[in-house]
Write a protein that holds these residues in place. Structure first.
Motif, PDB file in Angstrom:
ATOM      1  N   GLY A   1     -11.170  34.502-166.474  1.00 33.87           N
ATOM      2  CA  GLY A   1     -12.343  33.836-167.022  1.00 33.87           C
ATOM      3  C   GLY A   1     -12.960  34.577-168.187  1.00 33.87           C
ATOM      4  O   GLY A   1     -13.442  33.964-169.146  1.00 33.87           O
ATOM      5  N   ALA A   2     -12.944  35.906-168.146  1.00 38.02           N
ATOM      6  CA  ALA A   2     -13.479  36.692-169.264  1.00 38.02           C
ATOM      7  C   ALA A   2     -12.695  36.397-170.534  1.00 38.02           C
ATOM      8  O   ALA A   2     -13.276  36.226-171.612  1.00 38.02           O
ATOM      9  N   MET A   3     -11.385  36.309-170.400  1.00 36.85           N
ATOM     10  CA  MET A   3     -10.546  36.049-171.576  1.00 36.85           C
ATOM     11  C   MET A   3     -10.710  34.605-172.063  1.00 36.85           C
ATOM     12  O   MET A   3     -10.612  34.347-173.264  1.00 36.85           O
ATOM     13  N   VAL A   4     -10.977  33.662-171.137  1.00 34.82           N
ATOM     14  CA  VAL A   4     -11.253  32.282-171.556  1.00 34.82           C
ATOM     15  C   VAL A   4     -12.551  32.257-172.359  1.00 34.82           C
ATOM     16  O   VAL A   4     -12.621  31.655-173.435  1.00 34.82           O
TER      17      VAL A   4
ATOM     18  N   ARG B   1     -11.140  32.364-155.448  1.00 31.93           N
ATOM     19  CA  ARG B   1      -9.847  32.148-156.117  1.00 31.93           C
ATOM     20  C   ARG B   1      -9.823  30.985-157.109  1.00 31.93           C
ATOM     21  O   ARG B   1      -8.852  30.790-157.820  1.00 31.93           O
ATOM     22  N   SER B   2     -10.865  30.200-157.194  1.00 30.64           N
ATOM     23  CA  SER B   2     -10.927  29.045-158.094  1.00 30.64           C
ATOM     24  C   SER B   2     -10.903  29.472-159.563  1.00 30.64           C
ATOM     25  O   SER B   2     -11.475  30.505-159.916  1.00 30.64           O
ATOM     26  N   PRO B   3     -10.284  28.666-160.449  1.00 26.31           N
ATOM     27  CA  PRO B   3     -10.309  28.996-161.873  1.00 26.31           C
ATOM     28  C   PRO B   3     -11.716  28.871-162.472  1.00 26.31           C
ATOM     29  O   PRO B   3     -11.973  29.406-163.545  1.00 26.31           O
ATOM     30  N   SER B   4     -12.616  28.192-161.788  1.00 30.73           N
ATOM     31  CA  SER B   4     -14.019  28.140-162.206  1.00 30.73           C
ATOM     32  C   SER B   4     -14.839  29.186-161.480  1.00 30.73           C
ATOM     33  O   SER B   4     -15.596  29.928-162.091  1.00 30.73           O
ATOM     34  N   CYS B   5     -14.714  29.208-160.164  1.00 29.94           N
ATOM     35  CA  CYS B   5     -15.659  29.924-159.307  1.00 29.94           C
ATOM     36  C   CYS B   5     -15.145  31.213-158.696  1.00 29.94           C
ATOM     37  O   CYS B   5     -15.924  31.973-158.137  1.00 29.94           O
TER      38      CYS B   5
ATOM     39  N   ALA C   1     -17.808  31.786-162.871  1.00 29.02           N
ATOM     40  CA  ALA C   1     -18.208  33.024-162.202  1.00 29.02           C
ATOM     41  C   ALA C   1     -18.415  34.137-163.225  1.00 29.02           C
ATOM     42  O   ALA C   1     -19.391  34.890-163.153  1.00 29.02           O
ATOM     43  N   GLU C   2     -17.523  34.253-164.177  1.00 26.83           N
ATOM     44  CA  GLU C   2     -17.641  35.293-165.200  1.00 26.83           C
ATOM     45  C   GLU C   2     -18.900  35.097-166.041  1.00 26.83           C
ATOM     46  O   GLU C   2     -19.629  36.057-166.311  1.00 26.83           O
ATOM     47  N   LEU C   3     -19.183  33.860-166.448  1.00 26.65           N
ATOM     48  CA  LEU C   3     -20.366  33.606-167.269  1.00 26.65           C
ATOM     49  C   LEU C   3     -21.651  33.893-166.487  1.00 26.65           C
ATOM     50  O   LEU C   3     -22.588  34.511-167.015  1.00 26.65           O
ATOM     51  N   LEU C   4     -21.687  33.477-165.234  1.00 25.58           N
ATOM     52  CA  LEU C   4     -22.860  33.764-164.400  1.00 25.58           C
ATOM     53  C   LEU C   4     -23.038  35.276-164.234  1.00 25.58           C
ATOM     54  O   LEU C   4     -24.137  35.807-164.371  1.00 25.58           O
TER      55      LEU C   4
ATOM     56  N   ASN D   1     -24.471  37.071-167.043  1.00 30.04           N
ATOM     57  CA  ASN D   1     -25.889  36.775-167.209  1.00 30.04           C
ATOM     58  C   ASN D   1     -26.738  37.289-166.057  1.00 30.04           C
ATOM     59  O   ASN D   1     -27.851  36.825-165.831  1.00 30.04           O
ATOM     60  N   GLY D   2     -26.199  38.262-165.319  1.00 28.73           N
ATOM     61  CA  GLY D   2     -26.980  38.982-164.327  1.00 28.73           C
ATOM     62  C   GLY D   2     -27.076  38.353-162.954  1.00 28.73           C
ATOM     63  O   GLY D   2     -27.841  38.822-162.110  1.00 28.73           O
ATOM     64  N   ILE D   3     -26.296  37.310-162.699  1.00 26.97           N
ATOM     65  CA  ILE D   3     -26.312  36.687-161.371  1.00 26.97           C
ATOM     66  C   ILE D   3     -25.317  37.431-160.487  1.00 26.97           C
ATOM     67  O   ILE D   3     -24.188  37.693-160.892  1.00 26.97           O
ATOM     68  N   LYS D   4     -25.757  37.790-159.297  1.00 25.62           N
ATOM     69  CA  LYS D   4     -24.891  38.496-158.348  1.00 25.62           C
ATOM     70  C   LYS D   4     -24.007  37.452-157.668  1.00 25.62           C
ATOM     71  O   LYS D   4     -24.508  36.485-157.099  1.00 25.62           O
TER      72      LYS D   4
END
Length: 158
Positions: free
Chosen positions: A59-62, A106-110, A132-135, A138-141
């Motif tokens: 996700g970071a690379m996306v 394990r989700s490609p989103s979550c 998950a990466e974007l959240l 932005n400081g979300i645990k």
């Protein structure tokens, strides 16, 4: 308020039209402590839909424009929808003041910590899904249904 993957609350938003009901997450929703979301639906993906995995990264690379979210035959590039859904999930998290998210492992989103490896073989690799990466950035645990015990122990120690 806790942001949670809708599929964990029994919402039929999973790629195959089903859900991943987890009674512990559903209880948080029933107690008014959780807001369900599905980043893939928020990004415009239909349900049911073709399965997707992150190819050549995580996700970071996306988010950084270096990896894509593709279907098994590589003909369905859903990268833009996954990015849109991640941004919408972040907007919702901010609007409800979410400090925590409980997302589908394990989700490609979550996915958080481990995601499917892009071969559609069930193998996993280190990394996070796009939302998950974007959240997380932005400081979300972030927790998953597999790390709920850790979440509940943190909540009880507040």
């Amino acid at each position: 308020m806790i942001l949670v993957s809708g599929c964990l609350c029994g919402v039929n938003c999973k790629y195959n039209g089903g859900n991943n009901l987890d009674e512990r997450v559903l209880k948080l929703l029933q107690e008014g402590k959780a807001m369900p979301i599905c980043p893939e639906q928020l990004g415009g993906q239909a349900t049911p839909r073709v399965a997707h995995e992150i190819i050549d990264g995580d996700g970071a690379m996306v988010l950084d424009g270096k990896a894509r979210v593709l279907s098994p035959d590589k003909n369905d590039d859903a990268t833009e929808e996954f990015l849109k859904g991640a941004n919408e999930a972040l907007n919702i998290a901010k609007s409800i003041g979410a400090e925590y998210a409980i997302l589908k492992a394990r989700s490609p989103s979550c996915g958080f910590g481990k995601i499917y490896d892009g071969t559609f073989s069930g193998n996993k690799k280190d990394g996070n899904g796009v939302a998950a990466e974007l959240l997380y950035r932005n400081g979300i645990k972030i927790f998953t249904e597999e790390t709920l015990e850790e979440f509940f122990s943190k909540e009880n120690n507040k």
